[in-house]
Design a protein around this motif. Structure first.
Motif, PDB file in Angstrom:
ATOM      1  N   CYS A 100      17.719 -14.383  49.425  1.00  0.00           N
ATOM      2  CA  CYS A 100      17.462 -12.965  49.153  1.00  0.00           C
ATOM      3  C   CYS A 100      15.961 -12.662  49.169  1.00  0.00           C
ATOM      4  O   CYS A 100      15.541 -11.516  48.978  1.00  0.00           O
ATOM      5  CB  CYS A 100      18.071 -12.558  47.810  1.00  0.00           C
ATOM      6  N   TYR A 101      15.147 -13.693  49.399  1.00  0.00           N
ATOM      7  CA  TYR A 101      13.693 -13.513  49.529  1.00  0.00           C
ATOM      8  C   TYR A 101      13.365 -12.499  50.633  1.00  0.00           C
ATOM      9  O   TYR A 101      12.315 -11.863  50.598  1.00  0.00           O
ATOM     10  CB  TYR A 101      13.056 -14.875  49.835  1.00  0.00           C
ATOM     11  N   PHE A 103      14.369  -9.701  50.905  1.00  0.00           N
ATOM     12  CA  PHE A 103      14.278  -8.350  50.335  1.00  0.00           C
ATOM     13  C   PHE A 103      12.947  -8.118  49.595  1.00  0.00           C
ATOM     14  O   PHE A 103      12.717  -7.029  49.086  1.00  0.00           O
ATOM     15  CB  PHE A 103      15.436  -8.095  49.359  1.00  0.00           C
ATOM     16  N   GLU A 104      12.119  -9.152  49.525  1.00  0.00           N
ATOM     17  CA  GLU A 104      10.846  -9.020  48.812  1.00  0.00           C
ATOM     18  C   GLU A 104       9.735  -8.616  49.779  1.00  0.00           C
ATOM     19  O   GLU A 104       9.661  -9.124  50.906  1.00  0.00           O
ATOM     20  CB  GLU A 104      10.458 -10.353  48.143  1.00  0.00           C
ATOM     21  N   TRP A 114       3.524  -6.719  44.802  1.00  0.00           N
ATOM     22  CA  TRP A 114       4.796  -6.910  45.505  1.00  0.00           C
ATOM     23  C   TRP A 114       5.885  -6.064  44.874  1.00  0.00           C
ATOM     24  O   TRP A 114       5.775  -5.613  43.731  1.00  0.00           O
ATOM     25  CB  TRP A 114       5.210  -8.388  45.512  1.00  0.00           C
ATOM     26  N   SER A 116      10.473  -5.032  45.693  1.00  0.00           N
ATOM     27  CA  SER A 116      11.652  -5.372  46.487  1.00  0.00           C
ATOM     28  C   SER A 116      12.150  -4.120  47.204  1.00  0.00           C
ATOM     29  O   SER A 116      11.852  -2.998  46.774  1.00  0.00           O
ATOM     30  CB  SER A 116      12.765  -5.887  45.591  1.00  0.00           C
ATOM     31  N   ASN A 118      15.030  -3.027  47.105  1.00  0.00           N
ATOM     32  CA  ASN A 118      15.897  -2.307  46.159  1.00  0.00           C
ATOM     33  C   ASN A 118      15.091  -1.360  45.270  1.00  0.00           C
ATOM     34  O   ASN A 118      15.554  -0.263  44.946  1.00  0.00           O
ATOM     35  CB  ASN A 118      16.685  -3.285  45.279  1.00  0.00           C
ATOM     36  N   LEU A 154      14.246  -8.814  42.303  1.00  0.00           N
ATOM     37  CA  LEU A 154      14.877  -8.213  43.491  1.00  0.00           C
ATOM     38  C   LEU A 154      15.240  -6.740  43.265  1.00  0.00           C
ATOM     39  O   LEU A 154      15.895  -6.122  44.099  1.00  0.00           O
ATOM     40  CB  LEU A 154      16.130  -9.007  43.881  1.00  0.00           C
TER      41      LEU A 154
END
Ligand code: FMN
Length: 209
Positions: A100-101, A103-104, A114, A116, A118, A154
């Motif tokens: 799921c990295y 999404f970063e 940083w 995400s 989302n 996330l």
């Protein structure tokens, strides 16, 4: 509203599976569209750290994680469940979370800035369920945090963390009324939070704020 349940144990009739299903069932009863996946049905490679996802938010590894990404984009809320394996989450859950990295997002000139995708989309919601055999919570180790910390990074607010001790045999959870109750409460709280969010969004529109 869509809720995705993710089981990180290979035991399909195991305790994690029972409890995630219990939470998902409540979400369904509350009117959510639900989907349950077992990570063991998917072949998920480890993140290689290639950074190939950073332009498009899409991981370039062509494996079964590509089937899960659309489910994550679509879901308003997710429920992650993992057994404790040596004080931590299962390897399947760890591989899933690492992937799921993609999404970063990091600022080009300063990686300490940083967020995400989302967060950029307004934020999502999650619940986690951790299951272990021993009686003392310390023997669960990092299991709950190993899911909730990445989820927060996330862009998910974790509305409930269910920690269930003293379960060993596959399916024992079905006889544990407290475990079932806590899991149901997590599913209910997740759906109620998302409904409240929708109500507030509508109210803001009504009030033209
Ligand atoms: C490899 C392995 C490591 C485990 N490590 C722990 C541990 O550190 N602490 C603990 O309390 N239980 C530990 N357990 C027990 C499981 O967490 C427990 O049996 C749980 O109910 C399994 O969940 P499941 O039915 O969803 O697979 C371990 C089990 C296995 C197979």
């Amino acid at each position: 509203m869509k809720i995705l349940g993710v089981v990180g144990s290979k035991r399909k009739k195991g305790n994690t599976s029972c409890l995630v299903q219990e939470a998902i069932q409540v979400a369904k009863n509350e009117g959510a569209e639900t989907e349950l996946i077992f990570l063991s049905d998917y072949s998920i490679q480890d993140c290689t750290g290639c950074e190939g996802c950073k332009e498009t938010f899409k991981c370039i590894i062509n494996d079964d994680m590509q089937k899960i990404y659309p489910l994550l984009w679509e879901a308003d809320g997710i429920i992650l469940g993992s057994p404790t394996y040596f004080y931590n989450i299962s390897a399947d859950m760890k591989a899933f979370i690492d992937r799921c990295y993609s999404f970063e997002v990091f600022a080009e000139d300063d990686r300490s800035c940083w967020l995400s995708v989302n967060e950029a989309l307004g934020g999502k919601y999650a619940a986690v369920i951790a299951v272990c055999e021993q009686q003392d919570e310390k023997d669960m180790g990092f299991t709950p945090e190993a899911m909730s910390k990445p989820l927060e990074a996330l862009g998910y607010r974790v509305v409930d963390t269910v920690k269930i001790l003293r379960l060993f045999e596959a399916g024992e959870a079905l006889k544990d009324n407290e475990a079932l109750k806590h899991s149901r409460k997590a599913g209910e709280r997740l759906v109620k939070t998302i409904k409240l969010r929708q109500e507030v969004e509508n109210k803001i529109k009504e009030l033209k704020m």
